[in-house]
Design an enzyme around this catalytic site. Structure first.
Site, PDB file in Angstrom:
ATOM      1  N   PHE A  94      12.304   2.255  14.856  1.00  0.00           N
ATOM      2  CA  PHE A  94      12.918   3.458  14.304  1.00  0.00           C
ATOM      3  C   PHE A  94      11.859   4.565  14.267  1.00  0.00           C
ATOM      4  O   PHE A  94      10.676   4.300  14.062  1.00  0.00           O
ATOM      5  CB  PHE A  94      13.453   3.158  12.893  1.00  0.00           C
ATOM      6  CG  PHE A  94      14.173   4.317  12.272  1.00  0.00           C
ATOM      7  CD1 PHE A  94      15.303   4.848  12.871  1.00  0.00           C
ATOM      8  CD2 PHE A  94      13.714   4.894  11.096  1.00  0.00           C
ATOM      9  CE1 PHE A  94      15.965   5.931  12.309  1.00  0.00           C
ATOM     10  CE2 PHE A  94      14.368   5.980  10.526  1.00  0.00           C
ATOM     11  CZ  PHE A  94      15.495   6.493  11.137  1.00  0.00           C
ATOM     12  N   ASP A 165       5.213  -2.683   8.694  1.00  0.00           N
ATOM     13  CA  ASP A 165       6.472  -1.978   8.461  1.00  0.00           C
ATOM     14  C   ASP A 165       7.536  -3.063   8.235  1.00  0.00           C
ATOM     15  O   ASP A 165       8.073  -3.632   9.185  1.00  0.00           O
ATOM     16  CB  ASP A 165       6.821  -1.087   9.656  1.00  0.00           C
ATOM     17  CG  ASP A 165       8.080  -0.264   9.426  1.00  0.00           C
ATOM     18  OD1 ASP A 165       8.924  -0.678   8.591  1.00  0.00           O
ATOM     19  OD2 ASP A 165       8.246   0.776  10.089  1.00  0.00           O
ATOM     20  N   GLN A 191      16.784   2.497   1.788  1.00  0.00           N
ATOM     21  CA  GLN A 191      17.820   3.405   2.278  1.00  0.00           C
ATOM     22  C   GLN A 191      19.171   2.670   2.264  1.00  0.00           C
ATOM     23  O   GLN A 191      19.222   1.443   2.213  1.00  0.00           O
ATOM     24  CB  GLN A 191      17.329   3.884   3.663  1.00  0.00           C
ATOM     25  CG  GLN A 191      18.320   4.482   4.585  1.00  0.00           C
ATOM     26  CD  GLN A 191      18.779   3.447   5.571  1.00  0.00           C
ATOM     27  OE1 GLN A 191      19.705   2.695   5.291  1.00  0.00           O
ATOM     28  NE2 GLN A 191      18.148   3.377   6.740  1.00  0.00           N
ATOM     29  N   LYS A 194      19.749  -0.645   4.089  1.00  0.00           N
ATOM     30  CA  LYS A 194      18.725  -1.694   4.025  1.00  0.00           C
ATOM     31  C   LYS A 194      19.155  -2.828   3.095  1.00  0.00           C
ATOM     32  O   LYS A 194      20.100  -2.683   2.315  1.00  0.00           O
ATOM     33  CB  LYS A 194      17.378  -1.085   3.606  1.00  0.00           C
ATOM     34  CG  LYS A 194      16.848  -0.055   4.617  1.00  0.00           C
ATOM     35  CD  LYS A 194      16.264  -0.687   5.870  1.00  0.00           C
ATOM     36  CE  LYS A 194      16.247   0.184   7.103  1.00  0.00           C
ATOM     37  NZ  LYS A 194      15.355   1.312   7.124  1.00  0.00           N
ATOM     38  N   TYR A 230      -3.229  18.528 -16.887  1.00  0.00           N
ATOM     39  CA  TYR A 230      -3.208  18.993 -15.490  1.00  0.00           C
ATOM     40  C   TYR A 230      -4.523  18.758 -14.771  1.00  0.00           C
ATOM     41  O   TYR A 230      -5.136  19.656 -14.201  1.00  0.00           O
ATOM     42  CB  TYR A 230      -2.805  20.478 -15.420  1.00  0.00           C
ATOM     43  CG  TYR A 230      -1.417  20.705 -15.925  1.00  0.00           C
ATOM     44  CD1 TYR A 230      -0.316  20.319 -15.178  1.00  0.00           C
ATOM     45  CD2 TYR A 230      -1.206  21.274 -17.185  1.00  0.00           C
ATOM     46  CE1 TYR A 230       0.974  20.496 -15.657  1.00  0.00           C
ATOM     47  CE2 TYR A 230       0.076  21.455 -17.675  1.00  0.00           C
ATOM     48  CZ  TYR A 230       1.157  21.062 -16.905  1.00  0.00           C
ATOM     49  OH  TYR A 230       2.419  21.244 -17.370  1.00  0.00           O
ATOM     50  N   ARG A 240       7.193  10.375  -6.067  1.00  0.00           N
ATOM     51  CA  ARG A 240       7.569   9.487  -7.178  1.00  0.00           C
ATOM     52  C   ARG A 240       9.007   8.965  -7.071  1.00  0.00           C
ATOM     53  O   ARG A 240       9.947   9.703  -6.795  1.00  0.00           O
ATOM     54  CB  ARG A 240       7.435  10.241  -8.515  1.00  0.00           C
ATOM     55  CG  ARG A 240       6.011  10.555  -8.924  1.00  0.00           C
ATOM     56  CD  ARG A 240       5.958  11.116 -10.344  1.00  0.00           C
ATOM     57  NE  ARG A 240       6.808  12.286 -10.520  1.00  0.00           N
ATOM     58  CZ  ARG A 240       6.391  13.549 -10.410  1.00  0.00           C
ATOM     59  NH1 ARG A 240       5.117  13.814 -10.132  1.00  0.00           N
ATOM     60  NH2 ARG A 240       7.215  14.551 -10.602  1.00  0.00           N
TER      61      ARG A 240
HETATM   62  C1  LIG Z   1      14.506   2.451   7.697  1.00  0.00           C
HETATM   63  C2  LIG Z   1      13.192   2.363   8.394  1.00  0.00           C
HETATM   64  C3  LIG Z   1      12.060   3.091   7.980  1.00  0.00           C
HETATM   65  C4  LIG Z   1      12.094   4.269   7.052  1.00  0.00           C
HETATM   66  O1  LIG Z   1      12.661   4.131   5.863  1.00  0.00           O
HETATM   67  P1  LIG Z   1      13.368   5.382   5.108  1.00  0.00           P
HETATM   68  O2  LIG Z   1      13.498   4.834   3.734  1.00  0.00           O
HETATM   69  O3  LIG Z   1      14.670   5.627   5.783  1.00  0.00           O
HETATM   70  O4  LIG Z   1      12.451   6.543   5.169  1.00  0.00           O
HETATM   71  C5  LIG Z   1      10.833   2.814   8.568  1.00  0.00           C
HETATM   72  N1  LIG Z   1      10.726   1.904   9.540  1.00  0.00           N
HETATM   73  C6  LIG Z   1      11.797   1.212   9.994  1.00  0.00           C
HETATM   74  C7  LIG Z   1      11.575   0.206  11.071  1.00  0.00           C
HETATM   75  C8  LIG Z   1      13.059   1.440   9.460  1.00  0.00           C
HETATM   76  O5  LIG Z   1      14.117   0.792   9.954  1.00  0.00           O
END
Ligand SMILES: *Cc1c(COP(=O)(O)O)cnc(C)c1O
Length: 399
Positions: A94, A165, A191, A194, A230, A240
């Site tokens: 991705f 990742d 996301q 997921k 600060y 965050r």
């Molecule tokens: C979904 C995804 C991401 C990014 O995640 P987001 O939360 O959408 O920013 C990174 N790497 C891979 C392989 C993904 O499928």
């Protein structure tokens, strides 16, 4: 008649919906709303989630953040990766894996993938190393782990940092050790699609206390925890996670292992159902993967067994029959964005003279189809419907 051409869709009863929720999500959400502590600074949910998720993935530290892409950027920032540096990534993934590197002003260098597992090849990673290489980002494709023993060994030899990742790998295991616990860092995404989700969200995990502390500072605008005056000690950003995200994720985490088991069992059954279907070849499994999460069910599609029907058209026909599916990720250097960007004149894809470039990644990008993981979360009738829908299309086109 095929559903896309006006016939009745083969699938009459839909697959289970995604995302799933029950009383736990609702009660956790209400408790955050009524607590009137909606951000992590005064609340306790983000911290509770971080501790539980770190334990769940077998890591010492977890930082909840806005999303997976920012978790990747944060890892690269903590490692001080920037202009002039190279980061090796799989060619087929991705876009975020590459985007995070570009957003840190470093150069993404693409390595080829294994044709069977669709994960980055350790040999291709090693061949792409140059004196400028600072990190590698292996992607556990659809929850199937990269060969982490080889990748970590090569990275050690060349003093390269490993950022896993694991956006597809919640609860997955390789050699009885959780995905995300092999590298210097790992990232997860929460996301909407997921395997654990709060709509949008991410996490950065590490076993290194110094990395964790630096990551904490950066994600909170450079402010030490508990600061009231600060005090901004380094350049940061706002990544965050908020209390609502954590409240949902605490409930979602309780379901991950059970869902992983269900998908694994169903994937094995689907593999068997598709075995006799000519022109369909599922992603293969290496035995070190003792828990595969099956974020997607991926397979090669060979149009010659479907009367020349293109892969993209096949995906439209299959969706119309009621099987949610999509084409594979592109090879990143084939996207418009990468084609326009010459990364200051440096190559984005590794190329040895006379050697074919990224051949397996290109083939996968052209031929692979993936099914949404909810297709593996139902009953045996659901699995039979997937095979029947594929055969229905094959019968219509194959002469
Ligand atoms: C979904 C995804 C991401 C990014 O995640 P987001 O939360 O959408 O920013 C990174 N790497 C891979 C392989 C993904 O499928």
């Amino acid at each position: 008649m095929l559903a896309k051409d006006g016939g009745t869709p083969l699938k009459s009863k839909d697959f289970p919906k995604w995302p799933v929720y029950d009383e736990r999500e609702i009660q956790n959400m209400i408790s955050v709303i009524t607590s009137q502590n909606w951000w992590r600074v005064t609340g306790s949910r983000v911290k509770e989630f971080e501790e539980k998720f770190a334990g769940f993935q077998g890591c010492s530290y977890c930082l909840g953040v806005t999303n997976g892409t920012s978790a990747l950027e944060l890892a690269l920032e903590v490692l001080g990766i920037g202009s002039g540096d190279e980061v090796i990534i799989p060619a087929m993934t991705f876009i975020s894996t590459g985007l995070a590197v570009v957003n840190c002003n470093a150069v993404p260098v693409l390595a080829d993938i294994d044709k069977d597992t669709l994960c980055m090849l350790p040999e291709a990673f090693e061949a792409a190393i140059t004196p400028r290489t600072k990190a590698v980002i292996p992607v556990h494709m659809a929850g199937h782990a990269c060969r982490m023993d080889s990748i970590c060994e090569i990275a050690d030899k060349y003093n390269i940092k490993v950022i896993e990742d694991a956006a597809h790998g919640h609860g997955g295991e390789y050699n009885y050790k959780r995905l995300g616990s092999y590298g210097d860092f790992s990232i997860f995404s929460f996301q909407n699609g997921k395997l654990m989700t709060c709509g949008e969200g991410g996490a950065l995990l590490t076993n290194n206390k110094e990395y964790y502390e630096k990551a904490y500072l950066i994600q909170d605008v450079g402010r030490p925890s508990g600061d009231k005056i600060y005090e901004h000690v380094i350049r940061g950003n706002n990544y965050r996670m908020n209390e609502f995200q954590a409240a949902i994720l605490l409930a979602q985490m309780e379901r991950v292992d059970e869902y992983n088991r269900r998908r694994e069992q169903n994937a094995i059954i689907l593999d068997k159902l598709l075995e006799p279907v000519k022109g369909i070849e599922p992603q293969k499994k290496e035995h070190e993967n003792n828990i595969i999460t099956h974020y997607m069910y991926m397979f090669y599609y060979d149009s010659t067994f479907f009367g020349g029907l293109s892969r993209n058209d096949f995906v439209e026909y299959l969706n119309a029959e009621g099987i949610p599916c999509c084409v594979c990720f592109p090879v990143l250097s084939d996207t418009e964005f990468f084609k326009r960007n010459d990364f200051n004149g440096r190559n984005v894809s590794y190329q040895k003279e006379g050697e074919a470039k990224l051949i397996y990644a290109k083939r996968a990008a052209e031929q692979v189809v993936w099914l949404h993981h909810r297709t593996l979360e139902g009953d045996s009738e659901d699995l039979q419907d997937i095979a029947a829908a594929i055969l229905k299309i094959q019968d219509a086109f194959h002469k």
